[in-house]
Design an enzyme around this catalytic site. Structure first.
Site, mmCIF file in Angstrom:
data_model
loop_
_atom_site.group_PDB
_atom_site.id
_atom_site.type_symbol
_atom_site.label_atom_id
_atom_site.label_comp_id
_atom_site.label_asym_id
_atom_site.label_seq_id
_atom_site.Cartn_x
_atom_site.Cartn_y
_atom_site.Cartn_z
ATOM 1 N N SER A 63 -9.126 32.065 -75.212
ATOM 2 C CA SER A 63 -8.815 31.268 -76.414
ATOM 3 C C SER A 63 -7.555 30.418 -76.302
ATOM 4 C CB SER A 63 -8.706 32.184 -77.637
ATOM 5 O OG SER A 63 -9.968 32.657 -78.014
ATOM 6 N N LYS A 66 -8.151 26.796 -76.575
ATOM 7 C CA LYS A 66 -8.419 26.160 -77.863
ATOM 8 C C LYS A 66 -7.288 25.238 -78.313
ATOM 9 C CE LYS A 66 -11.270 30.092 -79.236
ATOM 10 N NZ LYS A 66 -11.374 31.320 -80.044
ATOM 11 N N TYR A 187 -17.937 25.113 -74.580
ATOM 12 C CA TYR A 187 -17.007 26.111 -75.129
ATOM 13 C C TYR A 187 -16.765 27.230 -74.113
ATOM 14 C CZ TYR A 187 -15.378 29.918 -78.147
ATOM 15 O OH TYR A 187 -14.670 30.967 -78.686
ATOM 16 N N TYR A 238 -4.828 35.195 -83.993
ATOM 17 C CA TYR A 238 -5.892 35.821 -84.784
ATOM 18 C C TYR A 238 -5.346 36.369 -86.100
ATOM 19 C CZ TYR A 238 -7.800 35.548 -80.062
ATOM 20 O OH TYR A 238 -8.179 35.116 -78.818
ATOM 21 N N VAL A 256 -8.223 36.669 -75.139
ATOM 22 C CA VAL A 256 -8.604 38.043 -74.816
ATOM 23 C C VAL A 256 -8.577 38.319 -73.310
ATOM 24 C CG1 VAL A 256 -9.921 38.407 -76.922
ATOM 25 C CG2 VAL A 256 -11.081 37.523 -74.866
#
Length: 302
Positions: A63, A66, A187, A238, A256
């Site tokens: 992530s 992102k 993605y 998160y 992660v």
């Protein structure tokens, strides 16, 4: 300041907590990571790069990609904020709970649903969302070998039922421009990029430089760089973003795969990596090391 000494102290402070975390195994290809591995790097806006431990070992950035996807979408000048929000979710990063109540508009760009929407927009703008992220990371890190780990990407695709559900749900509200399968392929490809703490610290410096790339060109306006940093602070780790702000006090994005990239505006970037995660999906070692570093140096935005 002796950067190397402070990094070493932060690295040592984090070591005892590594045994308290657990490696991500819902993506089987990540489950083989050594939970004892740990590295920490610092890149300054003045051009210095320092590191300790496993700081040059490659890992799956997951992530963390992102934030680069968002930055590149914003760099085109095209609006994205009407399709994705800027608020903390308060739910797990792969939750479907809020999408129906909020009509297919994800709460922020750093949960999975939001990143799918931003990836979709970048795909429309560039024709190759994953390639755009990869080339940006290669250029800013100075590492032309940086690439997607195809085994990890395939593992994510094979076991990505929840991400597929998120994407189809978003598409049912008309908030995807491209076919679900194409969006998910890009993605997974940018999340599965393998990079080191050194690579990511260098690649993230544009946010510490208020939008300027390593060659001096501008990728984001100063205002957009500020806004990305703001969303990183409130949403980048998160549903533990409040705890991260409390302990570390920096904008940051976790993955992660065990990495966390943190921004010190005007000074530099830190990247810590340890595959053992807490219940929210953040590296226990990385949080502890960044906490120790900012406490010792006073390098916090607060």
């Amino acid at each position: 300041m002796d950067y190397q000494l402070e990094l070493q102290r932060a690295h040592e402070a984090a070591r005892p907590v590594l045994a308290t975390g657990r490696v991500a195994d819902y993506i089987p290809a990540l489950g083989a990571a050594d939970p004892r591995a740990f590295g920490l790097a610092l890149a300054t806006v003045d051009g210095e790069v320092h590191g300790v431990g496993d700081w040059e070992a490659r890992f799956s950035i997951q992530s963390i990609s992102k934030l680069f996807t968002l930055a590149l979408a914003l760099a085109t000048g095209e609006p994205v904020w009407h399709r994705v929000g800027r608020e903390p979710s308060g739910t797990p990063f792969n939750s479907l709970v809020q999408l129906e109540a909020e009509h297919g508009i994800p709460r922020n760009p750093f949960i999975n649903a939001g990143a799918v929407v931003v990836t979709d927009r970048l795909l429309s703008l560039t024709g190759d969302a994953a390639g755009a992220v990869r080339e940006f990371l290669r250029a800013e890190s100075g590492n032309p070998a940086l690439d997607t780990d195809l085994a990890v990407a395939a593992s994510e695709a094979e076991h990505g039922h929840r991400n597929a559900a998120l994407a189809h749900f978003i598409a049912s509200y008309g908030n995807l421009e491209n076919p679900v399968e194409a969006v998910l392929g890009h993605y997974y490809a940018h999340c599965a990029i393998a990079a080191s703490c050194r690579d990511l610290a260098l690649a993230g410096l544009f946010l510490a430089r208020h939008g300027l790339r390593g060659d001096g060109s501008r990728v984001l306006s100063r205002s957009d760089a500020k806004r990305v940093n703001a969303v990183l602070l409130t949403c980048g780790t998160y549903d533990a973003a409040g705890e991260f702000a409390y302990r570390v006090g920096l904008p940051g994005k976790s993955g992660v795969g065990g990495g966390i990239l943190a921004v010190v505006p005007g000074r530099g970037t830190l990247c810590a990596w340890g595959p053992a995660l807490d219940r929210a999906g953040n590296s226990v070692g990385a949080v502890a090391a960044l906490d120790a570093f900012t406490t010792a140096t006073g390098w916090s935005v607060f």
